[in-house]
Design a protein around this motif. Structure first.
Motif, PDB file in Angstrom:
ATOM      1  N   PRO A  52      21.380  48.185  48.173  1.00  0.00           N
ATOM      2  CA  PRO A  52      20.063  47.809  47.625  1.00  0.00           C
ATOM      3  C   PRO A  52      20.013  46.398  47.053  1.00  0.00           C
ATOM      4  O   PRO A  52      18.974  45.745  47.143  1.00  0.00           O
ATOM      5  CB  PRO A  52      19.794  48.871  46.545  1.00  0.00           C
ATOM      6  CG  PRO A  52      21.095  49.553  46.309  1.00  0.00           C
ATOM      7  CD  PRO A  52      21.879  49.430  47.559  1.00  0.00           C
ATOM      8  N   LEU A  53      21.109  45.897  46.467  1.00  0.00           N
ATOM      9  CA  LEU A  53      21.062  44.552  45.899  1.00  0.00           C
ATOM     10  C   LEU A  53      20.977  43.498  46.994  1.00  0.00           C
ATOM     11  O   LEU A  53      20.229  42.516  46.877  1.00  0.00           O
ATOM     12  CB  LEU A  53      22.288  44.303  45.012  1.00  0.00           C
ATOM     13  CG  LEU A  53      22.311  42.939  44.308  1.00  0.00           C
ATOM     14  CD1 LEU A  53      21.087  42.759  43.409  1.00  0.00           C
ATOM     15  CD2 LEU A  53      23.598  42.771  43.501  1.00  0.00           C
ATOM     16  N   THR A  54      21.721  43.686  48.065  1.00  0.00           N
ATOM     17  CA  THR A  54      21.633  42.765  49.201  1.00  0.00           C
ATOM     18  C   THR A  54      20.233  42.797  49.789  1.00  0.00           C
ATOM     19  O   THR A  54      19.646  41.760  50.105  1.00  0.00           O
ATOM     20  CB  THR A  54      22.667  43.137  50.279  1.00  0.00           C
ATOM     21  OG1 THR A  54      23.976  43.065  49.711  1.00  0.00           O
ATOM     22  CG2 THR A  54      22.592  42.205  51.472  1.00  0.00           C
ATOM     23  N   LYS A 269      18.216  48.465  42.790  1.00  0.00           N
ATOM     24  CA  LYS A 269      17.259  49.572  42.646  1.00  0.00           C
ATOM     25  C   LYS A 269      16.051  49.139  41.816  1.00  0.00           C
ATOM     26  O   LYS A 269      14.900  49.447  42.159  1.00  0.00           O
ATOM     27  CB  LYS A 269      17.953  50.770  41.980  1.00  0.00           C
ATOM     28  CG  LYS A 269      17.032  51.942  41.711  1.00  0.00           C
ATOM     29  CD  LYS A 269      17.771  53.085  41.011  1.00  0.00           C
ATOM     30  CE  LYS A 269      16.822  54.235  40.702  1.00  0.00           C
ATOM     31  NZ  LYS A 269      17.523  55.354  40.019  1.00  0.00           N
ATOM     32  N   GLU A 270      16.322  48.411  40.748  1.00  0.00           N
ATOM     33  CA  GLU A 270      15.241  47.974  39.859  1.00  0.00           C
ATOM     34  C   GLU A 270      14.246  47.073  40.596  1.00  0.00           C
ATOM     35  O   GLU A 270      13.026  47.238  40.472  1.00  0.00           O
ATOM     36  CB  GLU A 270      15.870  47.231  38.679  1.00  0.00           C
ATOM     37  CG  GLU A 270      14.890  46.747  37.637  1.00  0.00           C
ATOM     38  CD  GLU A 270      15.604  45.983  36.529  1.00  0.00           C
ATOM     39  OE1 GLU A 270      15.056  44.953  36.098  1.00  0.00           O
ATOM     40  OE2 GLU A 270      16.707  46.398  36.141  1.00  0.00           O
ATOM     41  N   GLU A 275       8.516  47.484  44.058  1.00  0.00           N
ATOM     42  CA  GLU A 275       7.740  47.134  45.246  1.00  0.00           C
ATOM     43  C   GLU A 275       7.189  48.417  45.866  1.00  0.00           C
ATOM     44  O   GLU A 275       7.916  49.173  46.512  1.00  0.00           O
ATOM     45  CB  GLU A 275       8.617  46.351  46.236  1.00  0.00           C
ATOM     46  CG  GLU A 275       9.115  45.038  45.650  1.00  0.00           C
ATOM     47  CD  GLU A 275       9.782  44.151  46.681  1.00  0.00           C
ATOM     48  OE1 GLU A 275       9.235  44.000  47.788  1.00  0.00           O
ATOM     49  OE2 GLU A 275      10.864  43.616  46.366  1.00  0.00           O
ATOM     50  N   LEU A 276       5.901  48.682  45.633  1.00  0.00           N
ATOM     51  CA  LEU A 276       5.266  49.923  46.058  1.00  0.00           C
ATOM     52  C   LEU A 276       4.784  49.794  47.498  1.00  0.00           C
ATOM     53  O   LEU A 276       4.289  48.741  47.916  1.00  0.00           O
ATOM     54  CB  LEU A 276       4.098  50.258  45.134  1.00  0.00           C
ATOM     55  CG  LEU A 276       4.396  50.194  43.624  1.00  0.00           C
ATOM     56  CD1 LEU A 276       3.178  50.650  42.824  1.00  0.00           C
ATOM     57  CD2 LEU A 276       5.618  51.013  43.258  1.00  0.00           C
ATOM     58  N   VAL A 277       4.911  50.897  48.244  1.00  0.00           N
ATOM     59  CA  VAL A 277       4.622  50.857  49.679  1.00  0.00           C
ATOM     60  C   VAL A 277       3.405  51.704  50.037  1.00  0.00           C
ATOM     61  O   VAL A 277       2.468  51.236  50.683  1.00  0.00           O
ATOM     62  CB  VAL A 277       5.844  51.334  50.496  1.00  0.00           C
ATOM     63  CG1 VAL A 277       5.523  51.383  51.987  1.00  0.00           C
ATOM     64  CG2 VAL A 277       7.044  50.438  50.225  1.00  0.00           C
ATOM     65  N   LYS A 326       9.921  50.674  47.983  1.00  0.00           N
ATOM     66  CA  LYS A 326      10.907  50.118  48.916  1.00  0.00           C
ATOM     67  C   LYS A 326      12.297  50.682  48.639  1.00  0.00           C
ATOM     68  O   LYS A 326      13.122  50.791  49.553  1.00  0.00           O
ATOM     69  CB  LYS A 326      10.918  48.588  48.825  1.00  0.00           C
ATOM     70  CG  LYS A 326       9.751  47.939  49.542  1.00  0.00           C
ATOM     71  CD  LYS A 326       9.964  46.448  49.727  1.00  0.00           C
ATOM     72  CE  LYS A 326       8.843  45.846  50.571  1.00  0.00           C
ATOM     73  NZ  LYS A 326       9.011  44.392  50.766  1.00  0.00           N
ATOM     74  N   TYR A 327      12.551  51.045  47.386  1.00  0.00           N
ATOM     75  CA  TYR A 327      13.852  51.662  47.093  1.00  0.00           C
ATOM     76  C   TYR A 327      13.953  53.039  47.744  1.00  0.00           C
ATOM     77  O   TYR A 327      15.007  53.401  48.279  1.00  0.00           O
ATOM     78  CB  TYR A 327      14.075  51.778  45.585  1.00  0.00           C
ATOM     79  CG  TYR A 327      15.380  52.466  45.255  1.00  0.00           C
ATOM     80  CD1 TYR A 327      16.598  51.832  45.526  1.00  0.00           C
ATOM     81  CD2 TYR A 327      15.406  53.746  44.715  1.00  0.00           C
ATOM     82  CE1 TYR A 327      17.804  52.460  45.249  1.00  0.00           C
ATOM     83  CE2 TYR A 327      16.606  54.383  44.435  1.00  0.00           C
ATOM     84  CZ  TYR A 327      17.809  53.726  44.710  1.00  0.00           C
ATOM     85  OH  TYR A 327      19.009  54.364  44.453  1.00  0.00           O
ATOM     86  N   ASP A 328      12.865  53.809  47.722  1.00  0.00           N
ATOM     87  CA  ASP A 328      12.867  55.118  48.390  1.00  0.00           C
ATOM     88  C   ASP A 328      13.177  54.956  49.875  1.00  0.00           C
ATOM     89  O   ASP A 328      13.962  55.724  50.445  1.00  0.00           O
ATOM     90  CB  ASP A 328      11.512  55.811  48.221  1.00  0.00           C
ATOM     91  CG  ASP A 328      11.190  56.136  46.775  1.00  0.00           C
ATOM     92  OD1 ASP A 328      12.120  56.488  46.032  1.00  0.00           O
ATOM     93  OD2 ASP A 328      10.012  56.026  46.394  1.00  0.00           O
ATOM     94  N   LEU A 329      12.559  53.971  50.500  1.00  0.00           N
ATOM     95  CA  LEU A 329      12.793  53.721  51.926  1.00  0.00           C
ATOM     96  C   LEU A 329      14.223  53.260  52.175  1.00  0.00           C
ATOM     97  O   LEU A 329      14.868  53.695  53.130  1.00  0.00           O
ATOM     98  CB  LEU A 329      11.823  52.658  52.444  1.00  0.00           C
ATOM     99  CG  LEU A 329      10.437  53.141  52.862  1.00  0.00           C
ATOM    100  CD1 LEU A 329       9.551  51.938  53.169  1.00  0.00           C
ATOM    101  CD2 LEU A 329      10.509  54.055  54.076  1.00  0.00           C
TER     102      LEU A 329
END
Length: 468
Positions: A52-54, A269-270, A275-277, A326-329
């Motif tokens: 996730p950080l990358t 993750k943060e 970022e909402l999709v 975007k984290y969920d995806l």
């Protein structure tokens, strides 16, 4: 006699859990007073957007950490050049404090990328000229649609070596082309002294000598660090090369390492969670099949086809109802793979479905080892627009029996073209690799339009009115 120590990494793939140890090891070794000089190289795939950080920083977090490793030179792997869009790669090295050596990649107009050099000469304290050439995996099917021109290895070497003749005493290649191709170079270009390689994830604990050329690789994921010694006589001729690797597991840990490693993931993750999709309805809550169906709709829409197929093992976590971030995806589909539009004659489409059905039960729990990160198991195959009657072995396309002479287009993934289970796709498919978005971005864009966030439809309409 001059003693050179060469530290090297390859295929780190954003395995940040090893970075604290690797960083300390490299920085300590770079101060080694028992040798005349220390050089540090990386042979590509240092980043992977499955972390996730990358993903959140488009690789800039990797660059920042690599700066702290004090590399003298690197080359890129396919994860840098193909898993990122062209514009991301153009900016990737803006803050790098190391040179990128890359002889076989060009812009579409044939010019060198502004962030790379074809070769480089390092001058040691004792006056030895070390020539460096960097090479990345020559994948035209993937590089060309991403607006790069990748050159074949022989063409590149036959062009670069004559231009470098007389300019170096020692020749080192930093390659991300795999052990088989490293072997090819070693057999055909005796000018080479050492190949620091990557891509095939081979672990060569004490290197491999092919003719008079040494090849070294450290496996994958930072599990090992390469540590190679070179002895050069007073006439600047190599007398001895001794490759070996150091296991990261035996390097000393520090109490705050775990907190640092968790911090990398938490920071990614943060960023991505903000970022909402889309706003998903109830039917997607923990329903993998519903997620698969809408994802096939997404890739078919992206490819402009009526047919699609996906495997259930790609989805590591199900979708939830409500706000999708975007984290969920990224958590559900961390793999950096691209959509492919494959054109097949009806008879070949029938054969493809037969290959899938023949392998269906085998693939259901097949572990995906050695195929990059494509999920834990292959899983079940799902179709959009295709049905199969196992009794009659008839394939139906949108309710009609497949016409063996008609051409059909189906949205698939690069994964299915490259793995050996469905050879029809690679052998007879007319395959268009679609860039720049990869799978989760394609699905996210589709869901954003199908299930817009509250107010986003009205905002979109207002913006369109303002433009007009």
């Amino acid at each position: 006699m001059e003693k050179i120590r060469i530290l090297h990494t390859n295929d780190l793939h954003s395995h940040f859990e090893h970075f604290p140890k690797i960083g300390r090891y490299l920085r300590a070794a770079q101060k080694d007073k028992s040798v005349d000089q220390v050089f540090t190289f990386d042979a590509g795939d240092f980043m992977d957007r499955s972390h996730p950080l990358t993903d959140a920083t488009y690789g800039q977090a990797n660059i920042k950490l690599m700066n702290s490793f004090h590399y003298d030179a690197i080359t890129i792997g396919n994860n840098e050049g193909i898993s990122n869009s062209h514009c991301v790669v153009e900016k990737l090295f803006d803050h790098a404090n190391f040179p990128v050596i890359l002889a076989n990649l060009r812009e579409e107009d044939g010019s060198m990328p502004h962030w790379a050099v074809q070769d480089k000469i390092l001058l040691t304290k004792k006056g030895t000229r070390i020539g460096l050439i960097g090479l990345t995996a020559a994948y035209p099917l993937s590089y060309e649609p991403n607006h790069w021109h990748v050159k074949m290895l022989k063409e590149t070497m036959d062009s670069v070596l004559p231009k470098m003749k007389g300019q170096y005493d020692v020749l080192i290649l930093i390659t991300h082309i795999g052990l088989n191709m490293d072997n090819f170079l070693a057999k055909n270009y005796p000018e080479i002294d050492l190949i620091v390689g990557g891509h095939s994830h081979d672990l060569l604990p004490h290197g491999k000598k092919v003719k008079n050329v040494w090849i070294t690789q450290t496996g994958k994921w930072g599990n090992y660090v390469g540590d190679t010694y070179m002895e050069i006589d007073d006439n600047h001729h190599v007398q001895k090369i001794t490759p070996h690797v150091e296991p990261t597991s035996l390097m000393k840990s520090k109490p705050d390492d775990e907190e640092t490693i968790l911090g990398y993931r938490q920071k990614g993750k943060e960023i991505l969670s903000h970022e909402l999709v889309a706003d998903l309805p109830e039917k997607y809550d923990n329903d993998r099949e519903a997620a698969l169906q809408v994802s096939m709709d997404a890739i078919a829409n992206f490819a402009g086809t009526k047919l699609a197929m996906l495997s259930s093992g790609l989805f590591l976590t199900p979708f939830k109802k409500g706000i999708l971030t975007k984290y969920d995806l990224q958590r559900a589909l961390p793999h950096s793979m691209h959509v492919v539009r494959s054109t097949l004659k009806g008879s070949d489409l029938w054969r493809l479905i037969m290959e899938i059905e023949k392998n269906r039960h085998f693939l259901d729990q097949f572990p995906l080892q050695g195929m990059s990160f494509r999920g834990k198991i292959f899983g079940q195959m799902y179709y959009k627009g295709i049905k199969f009657d196992p009794m009659s072995r008839v394939v139906f396309v949108n309710g009609k029996e497949v016409d063996p002479y008609q051409e059909y287009q189906i949205a698939v993934l690069d994964h299915y073209v490259l793995v050996p289970f469905f050879p029809t796709l690679a052998i007879v498919g007319d395959n268009d690799f679609l860039f720049p978005q990869f799978l989760r971005e394609v699905i996210g864009d589709y869901l954003a339009k199908k299930y817009p966030l509250a107010g986003s439809e009205n905002n979109g309409r207002a913006n369109e009115q303002q433009k007009s």
